[in-house]
Design a protein around this motif. Structure first.
Motif, short mmCIF file in Angstrom:
data_model
loop_
_atom_site.label_atom_id
_atom_site.label_comp_id
_atom_site.label_asym_id
_atom_site.label_seq_id
_atom_site.Cartn_x
_atom_site.Cartn_y
_atom_site.Cartn_z
N PRO A 29 0.79 -1.21 0.00
CA PRO A 29 0.00 0.00 0.00
C PRO A 29 0.84 1.27 0.00
O PRO A 29 0.30 2.35 -0.19
CB PRO A 29 -0.82 -0.10 1.28
N SER A 30 2.14 1.15 0.21
CA SER A 30 2.94 2.37 0.14
C SER A 30 3.22 2.67 -1.33
O SER A 30 3.78 1.86 -2.04
CB SER A 30 4.25 2.19 0.91
N PRO A 31 2.82 3.83 -1.82
CA PRO A 31 3.02 4.14 -3.24
C PRO A 31 4.50 4.31 -3.56
O PRO A 31 5.32 4.56 -2.68
CB PRO A 31 2.26 5.44 -3.43
N MET A 32 4.80 4.18 -4.84
CA MET A 32 6.19 4.36 -5.27
C MET A 32 6.60 5.81 -5.08
O MET A 32 5.80 6.73 -5.27
CB MET A 32 6.33 3.98 -6.75
N THR A 33 7.85 5.96 -4.73
CA THR A 33 8.39 7.31 -4.61
C THR A 33 8.59 7.89 -6.00
O THR A 33 8.54 7.18 -7.00
CB THR A 33 9.73 7.29 -3.86
N LEU A 34 8.84 9.17 -6.07
CA LEU A 34 9.08 9.82 -7.36
C LEU A 34 10.31 9.24 -8.04
O LEU A 34 10.34 9.08 -9.27
CB LEU A 34 9.22 11.32 -7.19
N GLU A 35 11.32 8.91 -7.25
CA GLU A 35 12.54 8.32 -7.81
C GLU A 35 12.24 6.94 -8.42
O GLU A 35 12.72 6.64 -9.52
CB GLU A 35 13.60 8.18 -6.71
N GLN A 36 11.44 6.13 -7.73
CA GLN A 36 11.06 4.83 -8.27
C GLN A 36 10.23 4.98 -9.54
O GLN A 36 10.41 4.22 -10.50
CB GLN A 36 10.27 4.03 -7.23
N GLN A 37 9.34 5.95 -9.56
CA GLN A 37 8.54 6.19 -10.75
C GLN A 37 9.42 6.61 -11.93
O GLN A 37 9.20 6.18 -13.06
CB GLN A 37 7.48 7.26 -10.48
N GLN A 38 10.42 7.44 -11.65
CA GLN A 38 11.32 7.89 -12.71
C GLN A 38 12.12 6.71 -13.25
O GLN A 38 12.30 6.59 -14.47
CB GLN A 38 12.25 8.99 -12.20
N ILE A 39 12.58 5.82 -12.38
CA ILE A 39 13.32 4.63 -12.82
C ILE A 39 12.42 3.75 -13.68
O ILE A 39 12.84 3.23 -14.71
CB ILE A 39 13.87 3.85 -11.60
N LEU A 40 11.17 3.58 -13.26
CA LEU A 40 10.21 2.78 -14.03
C LEU A 40 10.01 3.36 -15.42
O LEU A 40 10.02 2.63 -16.42
CB LEU A 40 8.87 2.70 -13.29
N ILE A 41 9.86 4.67 -15.51
CA ILE A 41 9.67 5.33 -16.81
C ILE A 41 10.91 5.15 -17.68
O ILE A 41 10.81 4.84 -18.88
CB ILE A 41 9.32 6.81 -16.61
N GLU A 42 12.09 5.32 -17.10
CA GLU A 42 13.33 5.18 -17.86
C GLU A 42 13.51 3.75 -18.38
O GLU A 42 13.88 3.54 -19.54
CB GLU A 42 14.53 5.58 -17.02
N VAL A 43 13.24 2.75 -17.54
CA VAL A 43 13.39 1.35 -17.95
C VAL A 43 12.38 1.02 -19.05
O VAL A 43 12.73 0.38 -20.05
CB VAL A 43 13.21 0.40 -16.74
N SER A 44 11.15 1.46 -18.89
CA SER A 44 10.14 1.17 -19.92
C SER A 44 10.49 1.85 -21.24
O SER A 44 10.27 1.28 -22.31
CB SER A 44 8.75 1.58 -19.44
N GLU A 45 11.04 3.04 -21.18
CA GLU A 45 11.45 3.73 -22.41
C GLU A 45 12.61 3.01 -23.08
O GLU A 45 12.65 2.88 -24.30
CB GLU A 45 11.81 5.18 -22.12
N LYS A 46 13.57 2.52 -22.28
CA LYS A 46 14.71 1.79 -22.85
C LYS A 46 14.26 0.49 -23.51
O LYS A 46 14.87 0.05 -24.48
CB LYS A 46 15.75 1.49 -21.77
N LEU A 47 13.21 -0.13 -22.98
CA LEU A 47 12.70 -1.37 -23.57
C LEU A 47 11.70 -1.11 -24.69
O LEU A 47 11.19 -2.05 -25.30
CB LEU A 47 12.05 -2.23 -22.47
N GLY A 48 11.40 0.15 -24.95
CA GLY A 48 10.51 0.51 -26.05
C GLY A 48 9.03 0.40 -25.71
O GLY A 48 8.20 0.31 -26.60
N VAL A 49 8.71 0.42 -24.42
CA VAL A 49 7.30 0.34 -24.00
C VAL A 49 6.82 1.76 -23.75
O VAL A 49 7.40 2.49 -22.95
CB VAL A 49 7.16 -0.53 -22.72
N THR A 50 5.73 2.13 -24.42
CA THR A 50 5.25 3.51 -24.26
C THR A 50 4.36 3.68 -23.03
O THR A 50 4.36 4.74 -22.42
CB THR A 50 4.45 3.93 -25.51
#
Length: 92
Positions: A29-50
């Motif tokens: 239930p603890s939401p992701m921090t902004l840093e975790q969200q940024q890492i998620l966005i970067e990883v998804s972009e590197k893998l080509g997932v929009t």
């Protein structure tokens, strides 16, 4: 018929483990921090997932499935060892 019942019970047991895995293996239930969200966005972009939210959901389902498989195999091996030990004790 007994084999079919055993297979059905094992299938239900696996789905129960998967449900428990989905329920308890995640960042909520603890939401992701902004840093975790940024890492998620970067990883998804590197893998080509929009759609990074869909990427997160798919990744978590895969992780939950792997956890359920590991738990299932471990529990089945422990159960098999217990049954073999029980049989050998009864034979003596």
């Amino acid at each position: 018929m007994v084999t079919l019942a055993h297979r059905f019970c094992k299938l239900v047991f696996f789905f129960a483990l998967f449900f428990l895995s989905v329920r308890y293996v995640h960042t909520y239930p603890s939401p992701m921090t902004l840093e975790q969200q940024q890492i998620l966005i970067e990883v998804s972009e590197k893998l080509g997932v929009t759609d990074y939210e869909l990427f997160y959901i798919g990744t978590m389902i895969a992780v939950d499935f792997i956890v359920a498989i590991v738990l299932y195999v471990t529990i089945m091996k422990i159960w098999q060892g217990y049954r073999l030990k029980q049989r050998s004790t009864l034979e003596h």
